[in-house]
Design a protein around this motif. Structure first.
Motif, mmCIF file in Angstrom:
data_model
loop_
_atom_site.group_PDB
_atom_site.id
_atom_site.type_symbol
_atom_site.label_atom_id
_atom_site.label_comp_id
_atom_site.label_asym_id
_atom_site.label_seq_id
_atom_site.Cartn_x
_atom_site.Cartn_y
_atom_site.Cartn_z
ATOM 1 N N ALA A 205 0.835 -1.203 0.000
ATOM 2 C CA ALA A 205 0.000 0.000 0.000
ATOM 3 C C ALA A 205 0.869 1.252 0.000
ATOM 4 C CB ALA A 205 -0.924 -0.003 1.207
ATOM 5 N N ALA A 206 1.975 1.215 0.759
ATOM 6 C CA ALA A 206 2.888 2.362 0.798
ATOM 7 C C ALA A 206 3.598 2.528 -0.537
ATOM 8 C CB ALA A 206 3.892 2.181 1.926
ATOM 9 N N GLU A 207 4.026 1.418 -1.139
ATOM 10 C CA GLU A 207 4.711 1.477 -2.439
ATOM 11 C C GLU A 207 3.813 2.089 -3.510
ATOM 12 O OE1 GLU A 207 7.646 -2.448 -2.170
ATOM 13 O OE2 GLU A 207 5.726 -2.553 -3.226
ATOM 14 N N LEU A 208 2.544 1.736 -3.467
ATOM 15 C CA LEU A 208 1.606 2.214 -4.482
ATOM 16 C C LEU A 208 0.980 3.555 -4.125
ATOM 17 C CD1 LEU A 208 -0.218 -1.146 -5.308
ATOM 18 C CD2 LEU A 208 1.637 -0.046 -6.579
ATOM 19 N N ALA A 209 1.254 4.030 -2.902
ATOM 20 C CA ALA A 209 0.731 5.325 -2.446
ATOM 21 C C ALA A 209 -0.787 5.383 -2.501
ATOM 22 C CB ALA A 209 1.342 6.466 -3.265
ATOM 23 N N VAL A 210 -1.453 4.298 -2.068
ATOM 24 C CA VAL A 210 -2.912 4.334 -2.010
ATOM 25 C C VAL A 210 -3.345 5.264 -0.881
ATOM 26 C CG1 VAL A 210 -3.087 2.001 -2.941
ATOM 27 C CG2 VAL A 210 -3.115 2.347 -0.478
ATOM 28 N N THR A 211 -4.469 5.894 -1.050
ATOM 29 C CA THR A 211 -4.941 6.867 -0.062
ATOM 30 C C THR A 211 -5.549 6.199 1.159
ATOM 31 O OG1 THR A 211 -5.408 8.410 -1.871
ATOM 32 C CG2 THR A 211 -6.384 8.906 0.268
ATOM 33 N N TYR A 212 -6.272 5.098 0.928
ATOM 34 C CA TYR A 212 -6.985 4.431 2.019
ATOM 35 C C TYR A 212 -6.533 2.972 2.096
ATOM 36 C CZ TYR A 212 -9.853 8.470 0.951
ATOM 37 O OH TYR A 212 -10.281 9.750 0.676
ATOM 38 N N ALA A 213 -6.158 2.530 3.286
ATOM 39 C CA ALA A 213 -5.728 1.145 3.478
ATOM 40 C C ALA A 213 -6.361 0.612 4.760
ATOM 41 C CB ALA A 213 -4.211 1.055 3.546
ATOM 42 N N TYR A 214 -7.354 -0.257 4.612
ATOM 43 C CA TYR A 214 -8.070 -0.834 5.741
ATOM 44 C C TYR A 214 -7.796 -2.334 5.785
ATOM 45 C CZ TYR A 214 -10.806 3.439 6.412
ATOM 46 O OH TYR A 214 -11.200 4.750 6.668
ATOM 47 N N GLN A 215 -7.201 -2.804 6.882
ATOM 48 C CA GLN A 215 -6.918 -4.223 7.071
ATOM 49 C C GLN A 215 -7.672 -4.764 8.295
ATOM 50 O OE1 GLN A 215 -2.915 -5.768 6.129
ATOM 51 N NE2 GLN A 215 -2.196 -3.636 6.245
ATOM 52 N N ARG A 216 -7.787 -6.085 8.324
ATOM 53 C CA ARG A 216 -8.522 -6.786 9.380
ATOM 54 C C ARG A 216 -9.932 -6.195 9.525
ATOM 55 N NH1 ARG A 216 -6.346 -10.403 12.738
ATOM 56 N NH2 ARG A 216 -4.233 -9.620 12.476
ATOM 57 N N VAL A 217 -10.635 -6.121 8.410
ATOM 58 C CA VAL A 217 -11.982 -5.551 8.378
ATOM 59 C C VAL A 217 -13.004 -6.687 8.377
ATOM 60 C CG1 VAL A 217 -13.610 -4.162 7.063
ATOM 61 C CG2 VAL A 217 -11.192 -3.510 7.136
ATOM 62 N N GLU A 218 -13.827 -6.754 9.402
ATOM 63 C CA GLU A 218 -14.859 -7.791 9.475
ATOM 64 C C GLU A 218 -16.080 -7.419 8.636
ATOM 65 O OE1 GLU A 218 -15.851 -8.721 13.478
ATOM 66 O OE2 GLU A 218 -13.817 -9.352 14.022
ATOM 67 N N ARG A 219 -16.447 -6.148 8.649
ATOM 68 C CA ARG A 219 -17.584 -5.662 7.855
ATOM 69 C C ARG A 219 -17.077 -4.590 6.892
ATOM 70 N NH1 ARG A 219 -22.786 -5.712 8.563
ATOM 71 N NH2 ARG A 219 -22.874 -3.455 8.292
ATOM 72 N N LYS A 220 -16.959 -4.976 5.623
ATOM 73 C CA LYS A 220 -16.395 -4.054 4.650
ATOM 74 C C LYS A 220 -17.284 -2.835 4.411
ATOM 75 C CE LYS A 220 -13.307 -7.231 2.321
ATOM 76 N NZ LYS A 220 -12.693 -7.626 1.036
ATOM 77 N N LEU A 221 -18.574 -2.991 4.625
ATOM 78 C CA LEU A 221 -19.478 -1.854 4.456
ATOM 79 C C LEU A 221 -19.156 -0.742 5.459
ATOM 80 C CD1 LEU A 221 -22.999 -3.366 3.692
ATOM 81 C CD2 LEU A 221 -21.560 -1.956 2.203
ATOM 82 N N ASP A 222 -18.727 -1.105 6.662
ATOM 83 C CA ASP A 222 -18.363 -0.087 7.654
ATOM 84 C C ASP A 222 -17.152 0.709 7.172
ATOM 85 O OD1 ASP A 222 -20.411 -0.965 9.273
ATOM 86 O OD2 ASP A 222 -19.119 -2.227 10.520
ATOM 87 N N ALA A 223 -16.158 0.014 6.631
ATOM 88 C CA ALA A 223 -14.986 0.701 6.092
ATOM 89 C C ALA A 223 -15.381 1.578 4.903
ATOM 90 C CB ALA A 223 -13.932 -0.318 5.672
ATOM 91 N N PHE A 224 -16.282 1.070 4.065
ATOM 92 C CA PHE A 224 -16.742 1.833 2.905
ATOM 93 C C PHE A 224 -17.431 3.128 3.331
ATOM 94 C CE2 PHE A 224 -20.301 2.326 -0.288
ATOM 95 C CZ PHE A 224 -19.508 2.885 -1.275
ATOM 96 N N LYS A 225 -18.297 3.044 4.322
ATOM 97 C CA LYS A 225 -18.990 4.245 4.799
ATOM 98 C C LYS A 225 -18.003 5.268 5.358
ATOM 99 C CE LYS A 225 -23.260 1.723 5.842
ATOM 100 N NZ LYS A 225 -24.139 1.185 6.924
ATOM 101 N N GLU A 226 -16.991 4.778 6.060
ATOM 102 C CA GLU A 226 -15.984 5.689 6.604
ATOM 103 C C GLU A 226 -15.185 6.353 5.487
ATOM 104 O OE1 GLU A 226 -12.030 5.372 9.398
ATOM 105 O OE2 GLU A 226 -13.814 4.223 9.982
ATOM 106 N N ILE A 227 -14.863 5.591 4.455
ATOM 107 C CA ILE A 227 -14.136 6.162 3.322
ATOM 108 C C ILE A 227 -14.982 7.197 2.600
ATOM 109 C CG2 ILE A 227 -13.198 5.625 1.038
ATOM 110 C CD1 ILE A 227 -12.232 2.949 2.214
ATOM 111 N N LEU A 228 -16.264 6.928 2.436
ATOM 112 C CA LEU A 228 -17.150 7.917 1.809
ATOM 113 C C LEU A 228 -17.139 9.219 2.604
ATOM 114 C CD1 LEU A 228 -20.324 5.859 0.773
ATOM 115 C CD2 LEU A 228 -18.467 6.672 -0.699
ATOM 116 N N GLN A 229 -17.189 9.095 3.907
ATOM 117 C CA GLN A 229 -17.191 10.279 4.757
ATOM 118 C C GLN A 229 -15.866 11.029 4.666
ATOM 119 O OE1 GLN A 229 -17.883 9.480 8.915
ATOM 120 N NE2 GLN A 229 -18.590 11.543 9.319
ATOM 121 N N ARG A 230 -14.771 10.295 4.700
ATOM 122 C CA ARG A 230 -13.446 10.921 4.636
ATOM 123 C C ARG A 230 -13.185 11.570 3.278
ATOM 124 N NH1 ARG A 230 -9.013 6.614 6.209
ATOM 125 N NH2 ARG A 230 -7.687 8.395 5.597
#
Length: 212
Positions: A110-135
Motif C-alpha cells: 500500500a505504501a509502495e503504491l501510495a494508495v490513499t486508504y488502506a483498511y486491514q482486518r476488516v470484518e464488515r467491509k461496508l463499515d470501512a466503505f462508509k468511513e471512506i465515503l465520509q473521509r
C-alpha cells in the motif's frame, strides 16, 4: 482529423521512433475499439469513477497464502496491476484497499503504491466503505470496488461500478458490472484500471507520458 503519418527515416537504426510506437498504439486501440466497444452503460459508469477500492487476497493476489517453517506469511503481487494503480493516480483517481486479513506485506505494498486508504482486518467491509465515503466526500456512484468472494457482495451492490476478476465466485460475478478476462493476481486489476482510464478519455495522454 486523421493522424499524420510518421516521417520516413534516413538512418538504418533498427529500433522504432516515438512516432512509430505511438502509431502502433493507435492502430492497436482502433482495432480493439472496432472489435469490442465498451457498452454505453459500462462506459458511463466507469467515466463517473473518481475512487477505486480493491480487495487484496484473490484480487491483488491470486489468493494463495504461503507460510514459511517459521510461520511467516508471503504473498505475490503483479507488477502490471501496480502500474495500473499508479496510472489511476496520474489520471487524478484515488485508490484504496479493504481486506479482511492483516499483513505487513499489504502495508508495504500500500505504501509502495501510495494508495490513499488502506483498511486491514476488516470484518464488515461496508463499515470501512462508509468511513471512506465520509473521509473522501465521495458519493457511492463515484466509487468502484473490485472483489472476488462472498465477503465482498454487500459492498459490490452499493458502488457505482462493481468489478471482479475472472475467477471470482459465481455469486460475485452475477453482482458485477465488469468481469475481467484475467484472474486475481494476474492482471485483473490492470484490466479494470485500463477500462476506467479509457472511459475517461485519458488512455492516449497517459501513453504519451511514457514516450516523452
Amino acid at each position: 482529423m486523421p493522424d499524420e503519418p510518421c516521417r520516413p527515416r534516413d538512418d538504418v537504426v533498427s529500433y522504432p521512433t516515438d512516432c512509430d510506437i505511438l502509431s502502433g498504439y493507435r492502430q492497436r486501440n482502433e482495432t480493439l475499439r472496432q472489435q469490442q466497444e465498451l457498452p454505453e452503460p459500462l462506459r458511463d459508469r466507469a467515466a463517473a469513477i473518481s475512487l477505486v477500492l480493491f480487495d487484496v487476497d484473490g484480487v491483488l493476489t491470486d489468493g494463495s497464502l504461503i507460510y514459511s517453517e517459521s510461520g511467516v506469511e508471503s504473498k505475490t503481487f503483479h507488477t502490471q496491476d501496480g502500474l495500473g494503480i499508479k496510472l489511476l493516480h496520474l489520471a487524478g483517481i484515488e485508490t484504496g484497499l479493504i481486506t479482511a486479513r492483516s499483513s505487513e506485506m499489504v502495508t508495504r505494498r500500500a505504501a509502495e503504491l501510495a494508495v490513499t486508504y488502506a483498511y486491514q482486518r476488516v470484518e464488515r467491509k461496508l463499515d470501512a466503505f462508509k468511513e471512506i465515503l465520509q473521509r473522501s466526500g465521495r458519493k457511492p456512484f463515484q466509487v468502484c470496488y473490485m472483489g472476488d468472494d462472498w465477503i465482498d457482495l454487500g459492498l459490490l451492490r452499493r458502488v457505482g461500478l462493481a468489478a471482479c476478476p475472472a475467477n471470482a465466485v459465481p455469486e460475485v460475478q452475477a453482482a458485477c458490472h465488469f468481469i475481467a478476462q484475467r484472474t486475481g493476481g494476474h492482471g485483473a486489476v490492470r484490466q479494470l484500471c485500463d477500462l476506467i482510464i479509457t472511459a475517461k478519455g485519458q488512455h492516449e495522454a497517459l501513453v504519451q507520458r511514457f514516450l516523452s
